[in-house]
Design an enzyme around this catalytic site. Structure first.
Site, short mmCIF file in Angstrom:
data_model
loop_
_atom_site.label_atom_id
_atom_site.label_comp_id
_atom_site.label_asym_id
_atom_site.label_seq_id
_atom_site.Cartn_x
_atom_site.Cartn_y
_atom_site.Cartn_z
N GLU A 134 -33.00 4.91 -32.19
CA GLU A 134 -33.42 5.13 -30.80
C GLU A 134 -32.97 3.96 -29.94
O GLU A 134 -32.94 2.84 -30.44
CB GLU A 134 -34.95 5.18 -30.72
CG GLU A 134 -35.57 6.22 -31.59
CD GLU A 134 -37.10 6.21 -31.52
OE1 GLU A 134 -37.67 5.39 -30.78
OE2 GLU A 134 -37.70 7.03 -32.22
N LYS A 136 -33.54 0.95 -27.57
CA LYS A 136 -34.72 0.11 -27.33
C LYS A 136 -34.84 -0.05 -25.82
O LYS A 136 -34.05 -0.79 -25.20
CB LYS A 136 -34.58 -1.23 -28.04
CG LYS A 136 -35.85 -2.06 -27.97
CD LYS A 136 -35.75 -3.25 -28.90
CE LYS A 136 -37.04 -4.04 -28.95
NZ LYS A 136 -37.44 -4.59 -27.67
N ASP A 138 -35.96 -1.21 -22.28
CA ASP A 138 -36.46 -2.49 -21.80
C ASP A 138 -37.50 -2.27 -20.70
O ASP A 138 -37.22 -2.40 -19.51
CB ASP A 138 -35.27 -3.31 -21.27
CG ASP A 138 -35.51 -4.79 -21.43
OD1 ASP A 138 -36.58 -5.16 -21.95
OD2 ASP A 138 -34.63 -5.56 -21.05
N TYR A 245 -42.25 7.56 -27.66
CA TYR A 245 -41.55 7.34 -28.93
C TYR A 245 -42.44 7.19 -30.14
O TYR A 245 -41.95 6.94 -31.24
CB TYR A 245 -40.57 6.17 -28.84
CG TYR A 245 -41.16 4.86 -28.35
CD1 TYR A 245 -42.17 4.21 -29.03
CD2 TYR A 245 -40.66 4.27 -27.19
CE1 TYR A 245 -42.69 3.02 -28.57
CE2 TYR A 245 -41.17 3.08 -26.72
CZ TYR A 245 -42.19 2.46 -27.41
OH TYR A 245 -42.71 1.29 -26.97
N LYS A 333 -30.81 -5.97 -31.88
CA LYS A 333 -30.64 -6.37 -30.48
C LYS A 333 -29.16 -6.48 -30.11
O LYS A 333 -28.34 -6.88 -30.94
CB LYS A 333 -31.30 -7.74 -30.25
CG LYS A 333 -32.80 -7.74 -30.38
CD LYS A 333 -33.44 -7.21 -29.13
CE LYS A 333 -34.71 -7.83 -28.72
NZ LYS A 333 -34.90 -9.04 -28.15
N CYS A 427 -33.23 -35.75 -0.68
CA CYS A 427 -33.48 -34.32 -0.55
C CYS A 427 -32.63 -33.75 0.58
O CYS A 427 -32.70 -34.24 1.71
CB CYS A 427 -34.96 -34.10 -0.26
SG CYS A 427 -35.32 -32.40 0.15
N CYS A 430 -35.02 -32.67 3.68
CA CYS A 430 -35.82 -33.55 4.54
C CYS A 430 -35.33 -35.00 4.54
O CYS A 430 -35.83 -35.82 5.30
CB CYS A 430 -37.29 -33.51 4.12
SG CYS A 430 -37.60 -34.30 2.53
N CYS A 445 -37.88 -34.18 -4.91
CA CYS A 445 -38.04 -34.73 -3.57
C CYS A 445 -39.44 -35.32 -3.48
O CYS A 445 -40.41 -34.74 -3.96
CB CYS A 445 -37.88 -33.62 -2.56
SG CYS A 445 -38.50 -34.04 -0.94
N CYS A 451 -41.77 -32.11 3.58
CA CYS A 451 -40.44 -31.56 3.40
C CYS A 451 -40.49 -30.06 3.70
O CYS A 451 -41.25 -29.33 3.06
CB CYS A 451 -39.99 -31.80 1.96
SG CYS A 451 -38.50 -30.92 1.50
S1 IVH Z 1 -41.40 1.43 -31.69
C1 IVH Z 1 -44.32 -0.02 -34.55
N1 IVH Z 1 -39.41 2.35 -30.26
O1 IVH Z 1 -40.04 -2.74 -28.18
C2 IVH Z 1 -43.20 0.08 -33.65
N2 IVH Z 1 -40.47 0.37 -29.54
O2 IVH Z 1 -40.13 -5.26 -29.61
C3 IVH Z 1 -43.61 0.09 -32.25
N3 IVH Z 1 -39.60 -0.52 -27.46
O3 IVH Z 1 -43.53 -3.02 -28.28
C4 IVH Z 1 -42.56 0.18 -31.31
N4 IVH Z 1 -38.08 1.01 -27.12
O4 IVH Z 1 -42.40 -2.06 -26.16
C5 IVH Z 1 -40.33 1.38 -30.40
N5 IVH Z 1 -37.67 3.29 -29.07
C6 IVH Z 1 -38.57 2.34 -29.21
C7 IVH Z 1 -38.71 1.31 -28.28
C8 IVH Z 1 -39.68 0.33 -28.49
C9 IVH Z 1 -38.63 -0.08 -26.66
C10 IVH Z 1 -40.37 -1.76 -27.25
C11 IVH Z 1 -41.86 -1.58 -27.36
C12 IVH Z 1 -42.26 -2.49 -28.47
C13 IVH Z 1 -41.18 -3.50 -28.42
C14 IVH Z 1 -41.07 -4.26 -29.71
#
Ligand code: IVH
Length: 697
Positions: A134, A136, A138, A245, A333, A427, A430, A445, A451
């Site tokens: 999936e 991740k 943000d 998710y 990541k 600075c 000022c 400063c 200032c």
């Molecule tokens: S699963 C037990 N799935 O990432 C697992 N987390 O670094 C729980 N996040 O707290 C999380 N996309 O805020 C999961 N597809 C995804 C996600 C996801 C973003 C975030 C979530 C989690 C954090 C962990």
């Protein structure tokens, strides 16, 4: 053995050769930074470092704790998921903890992840494991609880155990259903990510700029800031979305696989991300990673990696978790995104505390889907260390967020027209001297409120949420009133009511807004002392330290008097100051410097002519351990460490990780280490678990 190094130059490989003292001081420094950044990120929704830098701090902390287990404490930030929930919201204890994910950063770590699972489950060779990949997202994770088909509560992750109640605000998000279909379990928690699209984040910031409101660093912080509003009508105006998710507590099993759950969630009316795929080997996981990574910049929302999850729920159960992250999932990541651009100019910005920060003005460039035209250069040493010159080609990096960093200059691309930047010693705003204290990288400063640049920043801080929190007095109004000569010192705010007629005549103001502003100012004439102390903008004094000072000294003149006397370190006042828990020499020095400055004394007395600070009432707990400092060591048999700690804190004790002279009780469980020896040497009372329980009862 490696000699003492500041952790910034330390590589993880060198950790095992550090002396224990050295490792300890680095660990303390790193953990403190993690703590500060946690607060900035989770409570203030304003990160000050990139995700990559934050991850490095956490990795360092983990590596030191691994190499020196005796230094690992139960307060370690590496054991914490997220951050302490803010006091602004009611708290909700999660029916099941909201876990975090462990991270991997390289493709080489993918087979190792699969092998670990194989080994743990003791599967026959060649057993195929199905994974779900999936993106991740943000954003910020949320737990939605439905009872009898109706949305009952919604909570942020908080510290993983307790989150903030944001139910009212969540109800304003149109893509989150208020009801589940009839066939859904009676108790059904749905977890997922609330996020803001990149395009909406940019327009929000533009709009915020126009009204002088707070600008957000990235879409994730904009989402968090929008959701964590006291007033849900503000959340309603913000375009937030939700991807589901996972499940939390449910009264009925709805599928035997994660993929099955995701498809049921779609049936329930939730958005589930469309890039999710099924894989069954390390290679196919990596292919899926590459595919998602390639679409990253075209996606409407920010992602900072992918998550690999085991599909079978019975296997997930067997794998369980290790220190708050499941063994059955991992986040892979993305590396930071880089691009090449040119430095057109270096400007100096002056912050609220007078810090002179060099900012590189760049030839605008797109990194990770966001156009970047400025980047901080941090301080003069950084410019020198990286040999950055005006006109240089540089490598710019954006790591999972929008705070861009300049990684390196490219001297090989110079044509001789580049110029070395000479850092000002006065600075630029000022003209007052800008000084560097011993051991500090930052030049500041010395002008204070005199200032103009600082005065505006300090006033903005003065009226901010945890300080005077004056509605209608944002940065835009402060800049304008300052320009008109009405506002330079905090006390001037309280003279604004005399100018109501003039304010009403200002562009986009009118009588109603002017009246509202004046009322908002009047309402703050009586205000908590901790807010006043925090509002002064003293270095290192956040709202929690301000609270502590308010509770200890009860009035501003008393605090000022102690700090003035404490200029002489032999005076008992100095001891009184550093005896306060959490106030070390460095904070004490900042307090002393601030309060002994004549300009600041005048400012305070002018302020007190208009404002009446109210002393906070200390919660008096009727408990035998109220106010005591306790340390747990060894394995407890009747309670988990976390529970024992929570119980002690509920009863008014402070739980710390290491024994010192200040410790009142050491509670020693089975197999306790050297803490008991230290405690008996220091004469600290040592209690067995049973004695402790008797004391509490
Ligand atoms: S699963 C037990 N799935 O990432 C697992 N987390 O670094 C729980 N996040 O707290 C999380 N996309 O805020 C999961 N597809 C995804 C996600 C996801 C973003 C975030 C979530 C989690 C954090 C962990």
């Amino acid at each position: 053995m490696a000699s003492y190094q500041p952790f910034r130059e330390l590589s993880i490989n060198e950790i095992s050769s550090l002396s224990i003292e050295n490792a300890k001081s680095i660990l303390i420094e790193v953990n403190q930074l993690i703590y500060q950044h946690d607060i900035a990120y989770h409570q203030k929704d304003t990160p000050v470092i990139s995700d990559a830098e934050y991850d490095r701090l956490v990795q360092l902390s983990l590596a030191i704790e691994n190499a020196f287990p005796e230094l690992a404490s139960q307060n370690s930030p590496t054991l914490r998921v997220g951050s302490i929930p803010s006091d602004q919201f009611e708290k909700i204890t999660h029916a099941r903890p909201m876990l975090s994910l462990s991270n991997i950063f390289n493709k080489e770590e993918v087979p190792a992840f699969i092998q670990r699972i194989n080994r743990f489950l003791n599967l026959p060779a060649e057993t195929e494991i199905t994974f779900i990949v999936e993106p991740k997202i943000d954003g910020l994770s949320i737990c939605l609880r439905y009872e009898n088909g109706k949305l009952s509560t919604a909570a942020t992750r908080g510290d993983g155990t307790t989150g903030e109640d944001v139910t009212k605000n969540i109800r304003t998000i149109s893509s989150i259903p208020n009801f589940l279909p009839k066939n859904a379990p009676n108790i059904c928690e749905i977890r997922g990510e609330v996020y803001m699209k990149k395009i909406d984040f940019l327009s929000l910031n533009k709009a915020q700029e126009q009204v002088g409101g707070k600008k957000f660093a990235n879409p994730r912080n904009a989402a968090a800031g929008s959701l964590r509003q006291k007033d849900s009508s503000i959340t309603a105006q913000r375009p937030l979305h939700f991807f589901a998710y996972a499940l939390g507590e449910t009264s009925k099993l709805i599928s035997e696989t994660h993929s099955g759950i995701l498809s049921r969630l779609t049936d329930f009316g939730f958005s589930v991300n469309s890039l999710i795929t099924k894989c069954n080997s390390a290679n196919s996981l990596i292919t899926a990673y590459d595919k998602i990574s390639a679409t990253r910049s075209e996606l409407e929302y920010d992602i900072d990696g992918v998550v690999y999850k085991i599909d079978r729920l019975d296997w997930q159960d067997r794998l369980g978790q290790v220190s708050r992250a499941p063994r059955w999932a991992v986040a892979h990541k993305f590396p930071a995104e880089q691009a090449e651009t040119r430095i057109l100019e270096i400007d100096i910005q002056i912050g609220r505390t007078g810090a002179l920060t060099p900012v590189a003005r760049l030839q605008p460039i797109t990194v990770g889907g966001v156009v970047v035209s400025n980047a901080t250069l941090h301080n003069e040493d950084e410019i020198r260390r990286k040999d950055i010159r005006i006109g240089d080609k540089v490598i710019l990096q954006r790591a999972g967020d929008v705070i861009p960093q300049i990684v390196a200059s490219m001297p090989e691309k110079r044509d001789g027209s580049e110029t070395i930047f000479s850092f000002p010693v006065e600075c630029p705003a000022c003209g007052n001297p800008a000084m560097r204290s011993n051991g500090e990288a930052v030049r500041r400063c010395t002008g204070g409120f005199l200032c103009d640049a600082q005065s505006i920043e300090r006033l903005i801080h003065f009226v901010s949420r945890d300080a005077f929190d004056i509605a209608g007095l944002g940065s835009k109004q402060i800049i304008l009133f300052n320009k008109l000569g009405w506002l330079k010192y905090p006390s001037d705010i309280f003279l604004l009511p005399d100018k109501m007629d003039e304010i009403a005549l200002l562009d986009r103001m009118g009588l109603k807004s002017a009246k509202n502003l004046i009322n908002a100012i009047d309402a703050r004439k009586k205000i908590g002392l901790e807010r006043v102390i925090f509002a002064l903008g003293i270095r290192q004094i956040g709202i929690s330290t301000a609270k502590l000072l308010a509770e200890t000294f009860e009035t501003l003149p008393k605090l000022q008097q102690v700090c003035i006397a404490a200029q002489d370190k032999n005076h008992p006042a100095y001891q009184e100051l550093i005896d306060i828990d959490q106030i070390g020499e460095s904070i004490a020095n900042d307090l002393i410097m601030f309060f002994s400055e004549k300009k600041n004394q005048q400012l305070i007395s002018l302020l007190l002519e208009n404002v009446t600070p109210v002393t906070p009432i200390k919660a008096q707990l009727d408990s035998p351990i109220a106010g005591k400092i306790v340390v747990f060591t060894g394995t407890l048999s009747q309670l988990s460490r976390a529970e024992a700690k929570a119980q002690a804190e509920r009863m008014g004790a402070k739980v710390t990780g290491s024994v010192s002279q200040k410790t009142d009780y050491l509670i020693s469980g089975a197999n306790s280490g050297n803490k008991s020896q230290i405690a008996s040497k220091l004469g600290v009372t040592i209690l067995s678990e049973d004695e402790w329980i008797t004391l509490l009862s």
